[in-house]
Design a protein around this motif. Structure first.
Motif, short mmCIF file in Angstrom:
data_model
loop_
_atom_site.label_atom_id
_atom_site.label_comp_id
_atom_site.label_asym_id
_atom_site.label_seq_id
_atom_site.Cartn_x
_atom_site.Cartn_y
_atom_site.Cartn_z
N LEU A 216 8.15 10.81 -1.59
CA LEU A 216 8.48 9.84 -2.61
C LEU A 216 8.53 10.49 -3.98
CD1 LEU A 216 6.14 6.93 -1.40
CD2 LEU A 216 8.45 7.53 -0.61
N SER A 217 9.28 9.91 -4.86
CA SER A 217 9.31 10.40 -6.23
C SER A 217 8.26 9.67 -7.06
CB SER A 217 10.69 10.17 -6.85
OG SER A 217 10.92 8.78 -7.06
N ARG A 218 7.83 10.29 -8.14
CA ARG A 218 6.84 9.66 -9.01
C ARG A 218 7.41 8.37 -9.59
NH1 ARG A 218 5.81 9.83 -14.56
NH2 ARG A 218 7.51 11.32 -14.86
N GLU A 219 8.67 8.41 -9.97
CA GLU A 219 9.30 7.23 -10.55
C GLU A 219 9.33 6.07 -9.56
OE1 GLU A 219 10.26 10.81 -12.66
OE2 GLU A 219 10.57 10.28 -10.54
N TYR A 220 9.62 6.37 -8.32
CA TYR A 220 9.68 5.34 -7.29
C TYR A 220 8.31 4.70 -7.10
CZ TYR A 220 10.22 3.12 -2.72
OH TYR A 220 10.24 2.21 -1.69
N LEU A 221 7.28 5.52 -7.01
CA LEU A 221 5.93 4.99 -6.80
C LEU A 221 5.47 4.15 -7.98
CD1 LEU A 221 3.96 7.86 -5.03
CD2 LEU A 221 4.16 5.48 -4.28
N LEU A 222 5.76 4.60 -9.18
CA LEU A 222 5.34 3.83 -10.35
C LEU A 222 6.04 2.48 -10.38
CD1 LEU A 222 5.30 6.63 -13.11
CD2 LEU A 222 3.37 5.67 -11.83
N LYS A 223 7.29 2.46 -9.94
CA LYS A 223 8.02 1.20 -9.92
C LYS A 223 7.46 0.26 -8.84
CE LYS A 223 12.71 -0.68 -9.44
NZ LYS A 223 14.15 -0.35 -9.22
N GLN A 224 7.07 0.81 -7.71
CA GLN A 224 6.54 0.00 -6.60
C GLN A 224 5.16 -0.57 -6.93
OE1 GLN A 224 8.24 -0.88 -3.74
NE2 GLN A 224 9.93 0.10 -4.86
N TYR B 193 0.83 -1.21 0.00
CA TYR B 193 0.00 0.00 0.00
C TYR B 193 0.86 1.26 0.00
CZ TYR B 193 1.03 1.14 4.89
OH TYR B 193 1.68 1.50 6.06
N TYR B 194 0.21 2.35 -0.40
CA TYR B 194 0.81 3.68 -0.36
C TYR B 194 -0.20 4.60 0.32
CZ TYR B 194 1.62 8.42 -2.24
OH TYR B 194 1.77 9.79 -2.39
N HIS B 195 0.24 5.29 1.37
CA HIS B 195 -0.60 6.25 2.09
C HIS B 195 -0.13 7.65 1.73
CE1 HIS B 195 -2.98 7.68 5.65
NE2 HIS B 195 -2.06 8.64 5.63
N GLU B 196 -0.99 8.43 1.13
CA GLU B 196 -0.60 9.76 0.65
C GLU B 196 -1.06 10.86 1.60
OE1 GLU B 196 -0.46 10.76 -3.61
OE2 GLU B 196 -2.11 12.17 -3.16
#
Length: 307
Positions: free
Chosen positions: A232-240, A189-192
């Motif tokens: 977090l970076s956008r790239e990191y989140l997209l990869k996760q 999960y990701y909590h924003e």
């Protein structure tokens, strides 16, 4: 800066009761009237604080504590709350700030108890100098600390029994929710926190709530001495590519399930494609008081949906 967002470290909270020579329990000692009112001593983060029995002019400079005071039946004793204390509706909201507290403005209300979650602008010492009891009850690091703070407020206000009933009900409701979602282990999960991609890690209070379900936090690997709140970076989140996305910025930043696909690359995330985006109430997702079971239930409902 967004309000009530940083769950900082908390000291262990204990409770010590000042009793009469013949003894007595917390509820009896908090009573006034013919039985003889006794002051109580609450062990808060700023030490042992002596509070008059059933204070009649309470000020709360923390939204979470405002909610608690009303939930335990002490609402009629509250004369003023901070500008961000927006729940419940009947709370006497004022221009008093919990982020930039003004001791003179607080003193003008002639309080016999002030409750804060942070000691900003030296407000605790300033009020102690004029003999106003102050309870510093900071953001907790674990669930037990949250329950202890509710018990502290119950003892301080003469509503110890009501506080115990509240925490007992919270615990039972949370346990039921978690038990019904026991197969969440392995889901990510990701909590924003905001639309700048600030998040929480498992070491924070919020992260530990998610941990009750066995969920894996994608922000954990990105935390580099940021105190549990990495950006977090956008790239990191997209990869996760998390299985679940929880938006705790629906009020502050206008984010929802419809806005995420418009972000570059986000339409390809599994959580977005599978509609596993959970729109949360910012306040409920950032406070550790009576509505905590609602936060837990929102997580549990989302987990059930994925399963």
């Amino acid at each position: 800066m967004r309000p009530v967002r940083n769950f900082g470290a908390v000291l262990a909270i204990g409770i010590v009761m000042v009793t009469a020579a013949c003894g007595g329990d917390g509820d009896d000692a908090a009573k006034g009237g013919a039985n003889g009112a006794q002051a109580v001593v609450v062990q808060a983060a700023n030490g042992a604080v002596t509070v008059p029995a059933r204070p009649k002019r309470i000020i709360s400079l923390a939204p979470t504590h405002t909610e608690t005071l009303f939930a335990i039946g002490a609402g009629s004793q509250v004369v003023a709350v901070s500008d961000f204390s927006n729940y419940p509706a009947e709370a006497p909201r004022t221009k008093l700030s919990g982020f930039k507290p003004n001791a003179e403005a607080i003193i003008a209300y002639k309080p016999d108890l002030v409750v804060v979650s942070d000691d900003l602008n030296g407000v605790v010492k300033a009020l102690e100098k004029v003999k106003i009891p102050v309870l510093l009850e900071p953001a907790p690091t674990k669930l037990d600390d949250a329950y202890d703070e509710i018990d502290d407020l119950g003892l301080a206000t003469g509503h110890a029994a009501e506080a115990r009933r509240l925490t007992g009900g919270m615990k039972a409701e949370i346990q039921r929710t978690v038990a019904a979602s026991s197969k969440a282990k392995g889901l990510t999960y990701y909590h924003e926190l905001d639309n700048q991609l600030h998040s929480v890690t498992s070491k924070t209070f919020v992260g530990q709530v998610y941990g009750l379900f066995g969920l894996e936090n994608v922000a954990d690997k990105a935390d580099k001495a940021t105190g549990g709140y990495p950006q977090l970076s956008r790239e990191y989140l997209l990869k996760q590519d998390p299985d679940l996305i929880f938006l705790a910025d629906t009020k502050c930043c206008g984010q929802n399930g419809a806005t995420l696909p418009k972000r570059p690359g986000w339409s390809g995330l599994d959580a977005v494609k599978n509609k596993n985006v959970v729109e949360m109430d910012d306040d409920i997702a950032s406070r550790w008081g009576p509505r905590l079971p609602e936060f837990v239930k929102a997580i549990g409902d989302a987990v059930q949906k994925v399963q």
